[in-house]
Write an enzyme that holds these catalytic residues in place. Structure first.
Site, mmCIF file in Angstrom:
data_model
loop_
_atom_site.group_PDB
_atom_site.id
_atom_site.type_symbol
_atom_site.label_atom_id
_atom_site.label_comp_id
_atom_site.label_asym_id
_atom_site.label_seq_id
_atom_site.Cartn_x
_atom_site.Cartn_y
_atom_site.Cartn_z
ATOM 1 N N GLY A 1 -6.911 4.083 -4.794
ATOM 2 C CA GLY A 1 -7.053 5.461 -4.327
ATOM 3 C C GLY A 1 -5.658 6.018 -4.081
ATOM 4 O O GLY A 1 -4.736 5.721 -4.831
ATOM 5 N N ALA B 1 -3.623 0.953 -5.523
ATOM 6 C CA ALA B 1 -2.912 1.230 -4.259
ATOM 7 C C ALA B 1 -2.881 -0.014 -3.367
ATOM 8 O O ALA B 1 -1.900 -0.256 -2.657
ATOM 9 C CB ALA B 1 -3.587 2.382 -3.521
ATOM 10 N N GLU C 1 -2.674 -2.307 -16.887
ATOM 11 C CA GLU C 1 -4.086 -2.397 -16.506
ATOM 12 C C GLU C 1 -4.740 -3.634 -17.127
ATOM 13 O O GLU C 1 -4.470 -3.981 -18.270
ATOM 14 C CB GLU C 1 -4.826 -1.124 -16.934
ATOM 15 C CG GLU C 1 -4.349 0.089 -16.150
ATOM 16 C CD GLU C 1 -5.181 1.333 -16.418
ATOM 17 O OE1 GLU C 1 -5.960 1.330 -17.379
ATOM 18 O OE2 GLU C 1 -5.031 2.302 -15.647
#
Length: 242
Positions: free
Chosen positions: A97, A130, A201
């Site tokens: 987030g 995060a 990722e």
């Protein structure tokens, strides 16, 4: 940092909650299952980065995939005393987030020292996006907008370097903003003593049994001022960064 503290730490720092078109945390589940001891069945979840969706909704979103590997998450917002919740947790997970909102709320609830202490004692820590960024020295290499102002940019410092999750070389056609690499070069120029580890990722940094490695199927990058950018291959020992 003493050898004792270093060897006790157990970290799983995922670049992202998804890889490509996979479902939420889908690619991470086998990694998490290998990382967590069998006797850990409840995980304290810290949802502060995902405040925009609401903490109940975020807890539910993480619980759905985690229950498929026999784990339950309970969000810290359900406890009257967040510090006590950390002190009594079997393991902690911090979700993605907004990194600034996450760090501000960790400070507001006086959780920075509490989490660091428990991780130094060997409590497993899992983060994604995060939640991985705050495991580094500061949040200055986040990709997020500073929508709120934390007490400090200093983060949990569970590792002795900066983390840049969701690293990408992609540059949209006709887009004239800085590339990710250019932004990280600015950071290392301004902070010449710091290493930055950029993870793509689908990959994760894992510290277990006193060994730090990158796991997944894509190489990561290490940036440092005055040094050529290095590529880190998966499943190689990068414990020298600690």
């Amino acid at each position: 940092m003493s050898e004792h503290h270093m060897s006790a730490k157990r970290l799983l720092l995922l670049s992202s909650s998804r890889e490509g078109q996979t479902g939420y945390l889908e690619h991470a589940l086998p990694i998490m299952e290998r990382f967590l001891d069998k006797n850990i069945n409840e995980i304290l979840f810290i949802p502060y980065a995902g405040f925009a969706m609401g903490y109940d909704a975020y807890e539910d979103k993480v619980n759905q995939p985690l229950q498929t590997i026999g784990r339950k998450v309970v969000s810290i917002h359900r406890f009257d005393d967040p510090v006590k919740a950390v002190e009594e947790a079997q393991a902690i997970a911090i979700g993605g987030g907004n990194t600034f909102h996450l760090l501000k709320t960790l400070y507001d609830n006086e959780l920075i020292d509490a989490i660091r202490k428990r991780v130094n004692q060997g409590m497993p820590y899992m983060g994604w996006s995060a939640g991985s960024n705050v495991a580094g020295l500061t949040i200055c290499t986040t990709n997020d907008m500073p929508i709120v102002e934390p007490r400090s940019f200093n983060a949990l410092a569970l590792v002795n370097f900066q983390i840049n999750p969701h690293y990408t070389d992609y540059q949209p056609p006709n887009h004239n903003g800085e590339t990710r690499a250019e932004r990280l070069f600015e950071y290392i120029r301004a902070n010449p003593s710091r290493y930055v580890v950029a993870t793509r990722e689908g990959t994760a940094l894992q510290l277990k049994d006193n060994q730090l490695s990158l796991i997944g199927n894509k190489p990561g990058l290490i940036f440092r001022d005055g040094e050529r950018t290095r590529e880190i291959q998966c499943n190689t020992d990068i414990s020298w960064l600690l």
